[in-house]
Scaffold this active site. Sequence first.
Site: not given
Ligand code: LLP
Length: 444
Positions: A302, A340, A371
């Site tokens: 997570p 985001r 801008c």
């Molecule tokens: N493990 C791997 C291999 C990942 O690529 C990611 C996130 C995570 C774990 C963690 O995922 P989470 O639990 O945070 O959802 N920038 C986007 C989110 C991109 C996530 C990329 N990988 C946003 O702001 O929603």
Amino acid sequence: MSAPLLARLSAGPDDLTVWPASTARLPQGHVSVGGVSLADVADCFGTPAYVVDEGEIRGRCRMYRAAFPQADVVYAAKAFLSRAMVRWIDEEGLGLDVCSAGELELAHLAGFPPERMVLHGNAKSPHDIETALRVGVGRIVVDSPSEIARIAALVGPAGRQKVMVRVVPGVSAGGHEKIRTGTDRQKFGLSLTDGSAQHAIARVLGQSQLQLTGLHCHIGSQITDIKPYLVSVRRMVGLMARIKDSHGVTLPELDLGGGHGVAYRPGDPALDPTALARRLNADLAASCAVAGLPVPRLAIEPGRAIAGPAGVALYRVLAVKHTGPNMFVAVDGGMSDNPRPALYGARYAPRLTGRVSGAEPVTAMVVGRHCEAGDVIASDVLLPGDTRSGDLIAVPVAGAYQVSMASAYNLVGRPPVVAVHGGVARLLIRRETQEDFQRRDVGA
Ligand code: LLP
């Protein structure tokens, strides 16, 4: 009307349910987080600023460890990383998912145990791999066939590196198409359906420098439903059974990635990690029993669910404009510190803080100072009709993928990160300054 939508509409602008647990209302419209008034943070450190509640981060780590006592909980550093964050994650006993030499070096310099790190990346540079091997990371997750020989060669004939293979299980999940990674229509991992995962696994097993400890999958981000994880488990266990049949190898580990969704606004759906753990463990045990496999050690990664709800973004209003029925509240940050909304259509619930307003709430759009017309922080939100220049606007659930995705657009300078805990505020990351920009610009 759905229950979450009803709850959101009736919640009103003073609802603090998505804020850190330490949040308190103070007299005169002030709000404190971690025992520190947000107005004081703004006065001491300026705006825009990011506030991170250390207690909320630690509490979330503990909640995950309690929900998954038999699993490795590996925090995804891409959500938010700083030296203090590395220390908190280490002290709370989590692992760390890094995806570049940069994240890896920062964690290493901050003293994080390398064996608890996992290196990810669909395109690892030679420098990424060399850094991982030099530091001694616990696992490297293979994401493409060409990496296999490259990692093996860099390990050298005498060495042995633990690796996992990232599999695409063919499950579609996630809050936006740009963050869905569980099917073959995106760049990550090796496909289960076209056989490239099986092929890569056979190649890894043939390399004496590589020790395959298990399989990995990460199906997406901001997932609020448990079901896609259960489908993934079944497919991954099926693959583990086929690996046992064809290679005689029983893999001891299964990493299901991250993606656990959080509520950004009151009433939004969120994934409950405790319910997820219960269902995952039951389904994993059942699938393994059917396949005649021992239950592998689980890992989860997570990021957002640990860091997101612990952060609050603080902005100062610079201008208010009434155009027809619209009230535009322009603040001193925007898409450079939070891309985001522009990238994923993410929705937030900003709130006036530091002043009591008797004015009726009106529908407003909180916009940034950049801008572009798409530089919006939140649209269709309720703010007091007398919102004016100088007011403080706080945006909760700002702890993940905002600081880490901030840019230098318009050379505004990335905001500082301020930790709050037990009534004390301290600077973790300082504001980016004009001098920083000038120092990088070396080509006069
Ligand atoms: N493990 C791997 C291999 C990942 O690529 C990611 C996130 C995570 C774990 C963690 O995922 P989470 O639990 O945070 O959802 N920038 C986007 C989110 C991109 C996530 C990329 N990988 C946003 O702001 O929603």
